[in-house]
Design an enzyme around this catalytic site. Structure first.
Site, PDB file in Angstrom:
ATOM      1  N   HIS A   9       0.810  -1.229   0.000  1.00  0.00           N
ATOM      2  CA  HIS A   9       0.000   0.000   0.000  1.00  0.00           C
ATOM      3  C   HIS A   9       0.837   1.270   0.000  1.00  0.00           C
ATOM      4  CE1 HIS A   9       0.755  -1.125   4.190  1.00  0.00           C
ATOM      5  NE2 HIS A   9       0.721   0.165   4.466  1.00  0.00           N
ATOM      6  N   CYS A  64       8.061  -0.831  -1.529  1.00  0.00           N
ATOM      7  CA  CYS A  64       7.395  -0.714  -0.235  1.00  0.00           C
ATOM      8  C   CYS A  64       7.892   0.596   0.371  1.00  0.00           C
ATOM      9  CB  CYS A  64       7.647  -1.922   0.676  1.00  0.00           C
ATOM     10  SG  CYS A  64       9.323  -2.105   1.310  1.00  0.00           S
ATOM     11  N   GLY A  65       7.641   0.829   1.626  1.00  0.00           N
ATOM     12  CA  GLY A  65       8.021   2.105   2.226  1.00  0.00           C
ATOM     13  C   GLY A  65       9.481   2.449   2.051  1.00  0.00           C
ATOM     14  N   GLY A  69      12.163  -4.430   3.599  1.00  0.00           N
ATOM     15  CA  GLY A  69      11.364  -5.612   3.914  1.00  0.00           C
ATOM     16  C   GLY A  69      10.980  -6.408   2.691  1.00  0.00           C
ATOM     17  N   HIS A  97      27.251  -7.139 -10.966  1.00  0.00           N
ATOM     18  CA  HIS A  97      28.083  -7.867 -10.009  1.00  0.00           C
ATOM     19  C   HIS A  97      27.319  -8.989  -9.324  1.00  0.00           C
ATOM     20  CE1 HIS A  97      31.219  -4.427  -9.243  1.00  0.00           C
ATOM     21  NE2 HIS A  97      30.868  -4.512 -10.505  1.00  0.00           N
TER      22      HIS A  97
END
Length: 151
Positions: A9, A64-65, A69, A97
């Protein structure tokens, strides 16, 4: 090659901007089929995108934020090498790499121009080619498959 993209979200707005730019540039983009909600969980998007990246010669983008995560979760999918990136140097090295097949970007603190620079670099950069880097990525793959006994 398809670009597989998903976000929790916190990354919905950035995901929509990335998709718009990629489609305008002629790329085939596939979104995760998992719906967003205020209480969605980033691992679900990471797992879904990871599986779809492996279903062909595809690349993935996760948001994500802060990107941490979702990258950790994506790396739990066998065959995925996801790198959380914050700049173009990270993107280049992740691909050349480390053989990254997904990049994770934090929705917080990035302007769309900067993000698209990273995304376009990820797509256009050739994968691992130097012998020393190939050897390292092969060790990761072998370890993941239970074929490498470290030390």
């Amino acid at each position: 090659m398809k670009i597989i993209i998903g976000s929790d979200h916190r990354g919905v707005n950035l995901r929509k901007e990335i998709i718009k730019n990629l489609v305008e540039d002629g790329f085939e983009v596939v979104e995760t089929s998992i719906p967003n909600s205020d209480t969605d969980d980033y691992p679900d998007f990471a797992f879904d995108v990871g599986k779809k990246v492996l279903d062909g010669d595809n690349l993935g983008i996760l948001i994500c934020g802060n990107g941490i995560g979702i990258s950790i979760a994506a790396n739990k999918v066998k065959g995925i090498r996801c790198a959380r990136v914050v700049n173009s140097d990270d993107v280049f090295k992740a691909k050349t790499h480390n053989g990254a097949n997904i990049i994770a970007i934090g929705a917080d603190g990035h302007e769309i121009d900067e993000v698209m620079e990273m995304v376009n670099l990820f797509i256009s950069t050739k994968p691992v080619s130097e012998t020393r880097h190939k050897k390292r990525v092969e060790k990761i793959i072998k370890y993941e498959n239970g074929e490498y006994n470290e030390l």
